[in-house]
Scaffold this motif. Structure first.
Motif, PDB file in Angstrom:
ATOM      1  N   ARG A 165     -43.380 -20.046 -41.271  1.00  0.00           N
ATOM      2  CA  ARG A 165     -44.742 -20.182 -41.778  1.00  0.00           C
ATOM      3  C   ARG A 165     -45.687 -19.269 -41.000  1.00  0.00           C
ATOM      4  O   ARG A 165     -46.613 -18.695 -41.587  1.00  0.00           O
ATOM      5  N   GLN A 189     -37.729 -24.674 -52.520  1.00  0.00           N
ATOM      6  CA  GLN A 189     -38.549 -25.655 -51.813  1.00  0.00           C
ATOM      7  C   GLN A 189     -38.860 -25.183 -50.398  1.00  0.00           C
ATOM      8  O   GLN A 189     -39.998 -25.306 -49.925  1.00  0.00           O
ATOM      9  N   THR A 190     -37.870 -24.628 -49.730  1.00  0.00           N
ATOM     10  CA  THR A 190     -38.081 -24.104 -48.380  1.00  0.00           C
ATOM     11  C   THR A 190     -39.143 -23.014 -48.385  1.00  0.00           C
ATOM     12  O   THR A 190     -40.021 -22.962 -47.523  1.00  0.00           O
ATOM     13  N   TRP A 246     -42.561 -24.671 -48.869  1.00  0.00           N
ATOM     14  CA  TRP A 246     -42.985 -25.356 -47.643  1.00  0.00           C
ATOM     15  C   TRP A 246     -43.405 -24.363 -46.563  1.00  0.00           C
ATOM     16  O   TRP A 246     -44.273 -24.653 -45.747  1.00  0.00           O
TER      17      TRP A 246
END
Length: 359
Positions: A135, A159-160, A163
């Motif tokens: 991130r 999804q990763t 996120w």
């Protein structure tokens, strides 16, 4: 398309970043100028080499473009398996009169150095293959004004990416040419990839990110199909590989429609990671023995592939190709973008009369 993607390209057509030379500045510029989104591949290049290509591309177009980075890979623990494969390839080294490469020549592909350049001198789009950045990295690129895309092959990988803060996902079906962009290389799942239409639908129902669909797409009608399934844009590689602006080897281009090459398969023979290519002698003789060691096997066979190309032997080259390779059209890249968009609009019009020009 989502508004952010609309700002990047007039048509929902993305030229895939093909590492190994095909995705050169001339090809990316031609695609972007025609209304698509051109891409450079930073994979297998030095950080300085990537920067030089960016400068060349900026000199050819003022339109948005993208750059693709390979994520660093974990070390392969079974060194003995790599040595066994080295011994298997000894005859190839003798035949092509070239030494085998050093499997320990490097495994991060200069990732941090390339990232530093792209943060210091931002480009419109950066995509990632073989994993998902942190991130922190994605936030830093967003702060620099860069749109980020993560290649995924399952809903869980999507999804990763969501996120972690990616702006979009490139959903890669099993039909795609070249390397499968899985986040974790698991030999137990070889050949178990999901077809593109099913995968796009699953990802659409799993995440809220814009989707760029990739895998075997060669015609505007197929682009219409993935858009109907939930994608926002389509990414094509093999379709652009044969264009005159492409930097791919002439033998590679010719092989796409050469009746000598009748099918594609996923193989680890050339790099140690599953990649789809035209079945040739090297793949048949060595594919079953190659260990799941990337980039060790890539480095080991690099000299062999270059030597085969130098002597004009397509049977020893990595002829990456998607399942639609026989539909390749030898057209200038800009013209191909226009033809694809025309086919897309014609398909839309036939399915929904009166809405063919909707965007």
């Amino acid at each position: 398309m989502s508004s952010a993607l609309t700002d990047l390209c007039r048509y929902p057509i993305v030229q895939a970043p093909m590492a190994g030379g095909a995705s050169c500045p001339q090809l990316a510029a031609a695609v972007s100028e025609a209304g698509g989104l051109g891409f450079l591949a930073a994979g297998y290049k030095t950080a300085d080499g990537m920067y030089e290509e960016v400068k060349q591309l900026r000199g050819l177009t003022g339109r948005p473009f993208g750059i693709n980075l390979f994520m660093p890979q974990p070390r392969y623990a079974d060194h003995a398996a790599v040595e066994v494969y080295r011994n298997q390839l000894a005859g190839e080294a003798t035949w092509y009169e070239t030494p085998l490469g050093d499997p320990d020549a490097g495994r991060d592909d200069g990732y941090e150095a390339k990232l530093a350049i792209l943060l210091d001198d931002p480009v419109p789009v950066v995509s990632f293959t073989f994993g998902c950045p942190t991130r922190t990295t994605l936030d830093a690129l967003a702060k620099a004004g860069t749109y980020t895309v993560v290649t995924v092959t399952t809903p869980e990988e999507a999804q990763t990416a969501q996120w972690s803060g990616a702006d979009a996902v490139c959903v890669q079906g099993i039909e795609a040419g070249g390397h499968q962009g899985t986040h974790r290389d698991d030999p137990a799942t070889d050949g178990a990839g999901i077809g593109l239409l099913s995968l796009v639908t699953q990802v659409r129902e799993t995440v809220e990110l814009p989707i760029i669909a990739a895998g075997g797409l060669m015609r505007g009608g197929q682009i219409a199909a993935v858009l109907a399934a939930g994608a926002d844009a389509a990414q094509l590689g093999t379709a652009f590989l044969v264009c005159p602006e492409s930097g791919a080897n002439a033998l590679h281009k010719q092989a796409m429609t050469n009746p000598l090459f009748v099918r594609t398969e996923l193989t680890r023979a050339f790099s140690g990671r599953p990649a789809r290519g035209l079945v040739n002698r090297f793949m048949r003789e060595h594919g079953r023995y190659a260990p799941p060691a990337y980039p060790e096997i890539h480095h080991l066979t690099s000299g062999l592939r270059k030597a085969a190309a130098k002597v004009g032997d397509a049977q020893g080259m990595a002829l990456w190709a998607g399942q639609g390779h026989r539909m390749a059209r030898d057209l200038p890249a800009g013209q191909l973008v226009e033809v694809l968009n025309g086919e897309l609009e014609a398909t839309r019009a036939s399915l929904m009369p009166g809405l063919g020009n909707a965007s």
